[in-house]
Design an enzyme around this catalytic site. Structure first.
Site, mmCIF file in Angstrom:
data_model
loop_
_atom_site.group_PDB
_atom_site.id
_atom_site.type_symbol
_atom_site.label_atom_id
_atom_site.label_comp_id
_atom_site.label_asym_id
_atom_site.label_seq_id
_atom_site.Cartn_x
_atom_site.Cartn_y
_atom_site.Cartn_z
ATOM 1 N N ASP A 134 20.254 42.148 12.481
ATOM 2 C CA ASP A 134 18.858 41.902 12.148
ATOM 3 C C ASP A 134 18.116 41.587 13.441
ATOM 4 O O ASP A 134 18.725 41.450 14.502
ATOM 5 C CB ASP A 134 18.736 40.777 11.122
ATOM 6 C CG ASP A 134 19.209 39.448 11.666
ATOM 7 O OD1 ASP A 134 19.599 39.387 12.854
ATOM 8 O OD2 ASP A 134 19.196 38.465 10.926
ATOM 9 N N ASP B 166 22.571 43.653 1.892
ATOM 10 C CA ASP B 166 23.395 42.615 2.485
ATOM 11 C C ASP B 166 23.001 41.296 1.847
ATOM 12 O O ASP B 166 21.885 41.152 1.366
ATOM 13 C CB ASP B 166 23.144 42.504 3.994
ATOM 14 C CG ASP B 166 21.844 41.779 4.279
ATOM 15 O OD1 ASP B 166 20.777 42.383 4.103
ATOM 16 O OD2 ASP B 166 21.888 40.588 4.638
ATOM 17 N N CYS C 205 40.973 42.435 -11.013
ATOM 18 C CA CYS C 205 40.740 42.621 -9.578
ATOM 19 C C CYS C 205 42.039 42.934 -8.852
ATOM 20 O O CYS C 205 43.023 42.220 -9.002
ATOM 21 C CB CYS C 205 40.101 41.353 -8.994
ATOM 22 S SG CYS C 205 39.860 41.435 -7.209
ATOM 23 N N CYS D 124 42.576 42.704 -5.669
ATOM 24 C CA CYS D 124 42.626 42.146 -4.313
ATOM 25 C C CYS D 124 43.899 41.327 -4.115
ATOM 26 O O CYS D 124 44.562 40.920 -5.058
ATOM 27 C CB CYS D 124 41.369 41.323 -4.006
ATOM 28 S SG CYS D 124 41.438 39.588 -4.457
ATOM 29 N N CYS E 38 44.053 37.928 -5.999
ATOM 30 C CA CYS E 38 44.314 38.002 -7.440
ATOM 31 C C CYS E 38 45.723 38.516 -7.741
ATOM 32 O O CYS E 38 46.301 38.180 -8.770
ATOM 33 C CB CYS E 38 43.259 38.881 -8.112
ATOM 34 S SG CYS E 38 41.621 38.151 -8.039
ATOM 35 N N HIS F 12 38.387 37.225 -2.034
ATOM 36 C CA HIS F 12 38.182 37.745 -3.389
ATOM 37 C C HIS F 12 36.731 38.162 -3.618
ATOM 38 O O HIS F 12 36.469 39.255 -4.122
ATOM 39 C CB HIS F 12 38.595 36.742 -4.469
ATOM 40 C CG HIS F 12 38.054 37.155 -5.800
ATOM 41 N ND1 HIS F 12 38.624 38.164 -6.558
ATOM 42 C CD2 HIS F 12 36.907 36.806 -6.454
ATOM 43 C CE1 HIS F 12 37.867 38.389 -7.625
ATOM 44 N NE2 HIS F 12 36.827 37.571 -7.584
HETATM 45 ZN ZN LIG Z 1 40.395 39.327 -6.482
#
Ligand SMILES: [Zn+2]
Length: 475
Positions: free
Chosen positions: A139, A372, A410, A412, A415, A441
């Site tokens: 920015d 963002d 999820c 990820c 998880c 996460h």
């Molecule tokens: Zn997750």
């Protein structure tokens, strides 16, 4: 015309690339007329296009495409994790890569104060400094100057402000903000603007918008004159490993043995090469891209005027700024939707500072390409986790004995491995690991959400992705 079949060419076949104004030959700034060989004008050379933006699919107002930057490709619509101080708080760069982040944000204001632009420039810009081979956007510093500094003084020339770190006095102008962003070397940089406060009366909004337009012209002028000063290092410099790009090594280096029989690199006086992938090649003949910012407060007419006049100045991409400043969400949506109508359809559109998972899906459906927000990372540090079942406050006693994963939907690494009970314990114990895992996460959830949005657009399912995300509390 069937809009679902619109495919824009990667490079313009004729005429100027949209958004680029043609400069006068022989009057290239920073070069003297006495120069023996006049610099070749490169403004038509597609190889020097800093970004290009082929749109692949359009469904309703939503579109999916690819933003091609000097540091790699970014699939859009995209959510960009915020790395304020050259760090996405709590998440190492290799984890960002694993999560599939293709572009991250840096904040000029913070990096200017610490470690300072010169330090980053000497390290090859942000890419070299933070060992991030992917795309970066910075920015202009304007928003932080306005949001963190009550004692700022705005004049036509620029803004005087005090450092939030030590109270020292500093000055940002469109020129110095460009100089700072060129030194940081992000792929996409932003024009210096004034973020109009909310609420503000119409006269105030107009005055502020006019100032932003004059600053946009000055930003562009300085950028065009100095864009060759970007500190990207050439391909001989060692760089970070990018697992996504490993498969295309651009130079084979065969080790040779020295007199002692030890293997060493063939090229003398060089550090042993790390696997650089091919990303450096793309930077060799490229420059950054400067995006313009539309202001105009909550006034649709002023937004329209700001958009048209910013487009007239001409940038390779446009941001909608000055939203998420305390106004009701319905108003944000209304302003976004009406402003988008006045931005070029074939160029990237960036909505700054939004939002919840529901909101980013909604804005993507309206035709926003880039977003963002600090929300996923900041909320994570406060134990607020976005899941496919709604928002989870992990500190709640109900999770104390909960063996289940945070979000069963999820994929990820958090998880897959840890229980809600463990995450609650980490948070309650104020362990650093709580912030790390929670942030991983939440970012994964945001990036996956946008991946699904892109997939839905590509499949032509406008209505399905809009209804699929829920940001309210988990029942
Ligand atoms: Zn997750």
């Amino acid at each position: 015309m069937d809009v679902s079949r619109i495919v824009l060419p990667r490079t313009p076949s004729s005429g100027e690339p949209s958004g680029y104004s043609h400069h006068v030959h022989g009057a290239l700034p920073g070069r003297t007329r006495a120069s023996a060989t006049p610099p070749a004008c490169r403004c038509y050379n597609p190889k020097r296009m800093p970004v290009s933006f082929p749109i692949e699919k359009v469904i309703g107002k939503a579109r999916s495409g690819r933003l091609l930057t000097p540091h790699g490709e970014v699939e859009t619509p995209v959510f960009m994790p915020v790395g304020t101080q050259a760090s996405v708080k709590g998440v190492p760069q290799e984890t960002l890569e694993e999560l599939g982040a293709q572009i991250i944000l840096g904040n000029t204001y913070h990096l200017y104060l610490r470690p300072g632009i010169d330090t980053v420039r000497r390290m090859g810009g942000l890419h070299g400094f933070m060992a991030w081979p992917g795309a970066i956007l910075t920015d202009s510093g304007g928003f932080q100057v306005f949001s963190l500094n009550e004692l700022r003084k705005v004049t036509e020339e620029g803004v005087t402000f005090r450092s939030h770190l030590d109270g020292s006095s500093h000055f940002f102008s469109p020129e110095s903000a460009m100089e700072a962003q060129i030194g940081l070397g992000a792929d996409i940089i932003m024009a210096f603007d004034e973020c109009t406060e909310y609420p503000a009366d119409r006269e105030r909004v107009r005055t502020s918008m006019e100032l932003t337009l004059r600053w946009a012209e000055r930003s562009k002028k300085y950028f065009e004159e100095h864009k060759q000063e970007v500190p990207w290092k050439d391909s001989r410099q060692p760089s970070a490993v990018s697992p996504q790009r490993k498969q295309v090594p651009h130079r084979a280096s065969s080790p040779v043995r020295n007199d002692n029989g030890e293997e060493r690199n063939e090229k003398r006086n060089e550090e042993p090469e790390r696997d650089t992938g091919n990303w450096k090649l793309e930077t060799r003949n490229s420059t950054q891209s400067l995006f313009g910012i539309v202001q105009g407060g909550m006034d649709r007419e002023l937004r329209r005027e700001s958009a048209l006049r910013t487009v007239e100045i001409g940038f390779p991409g446009y941001a909608i700024g000055g939203l998420s400043v305390g106004e009701p969400r319905a108003l944000t949506r209304e302003i976004v939707e009406s402003t988008l109508e006045h931005l070029p359809k074939d160029q990237p559109r960036y909505l700054m500072g939004v939002g919840t998972p529901e909101e980013i899906v909604e804005y993507a459906s309206l035709g926003v390409d880039m977003m963002d927000c600090v929300l996923p990372t900041r909320a994570a540090r406060h134990g607020l986790l976005f899941t496919s079942e709604g928002k989870v406050s992990i500190k709640q006693a109900r999770y104390a004995q909960d063996e289940g994963p945070l979000d069963p939907g999820c994929p990820c690494r958090v998880c897959r491995r840890y229980s809600r009970a463990y995450l609650r314990h980490l948070y309650a114990s104020n362990e650093v690991l709580a912030q790390v895992l929670n942030t991983i996460h939440n970012l994964s959830f945001y990036l996956d959400t946008m991946r699904r949005v892109r997939h839905s657009i590509q499949l032509g399912e406008e209505s399905r992705f809009v209804s699929g995300v829920w940001s309210g509390p988990k029942p």
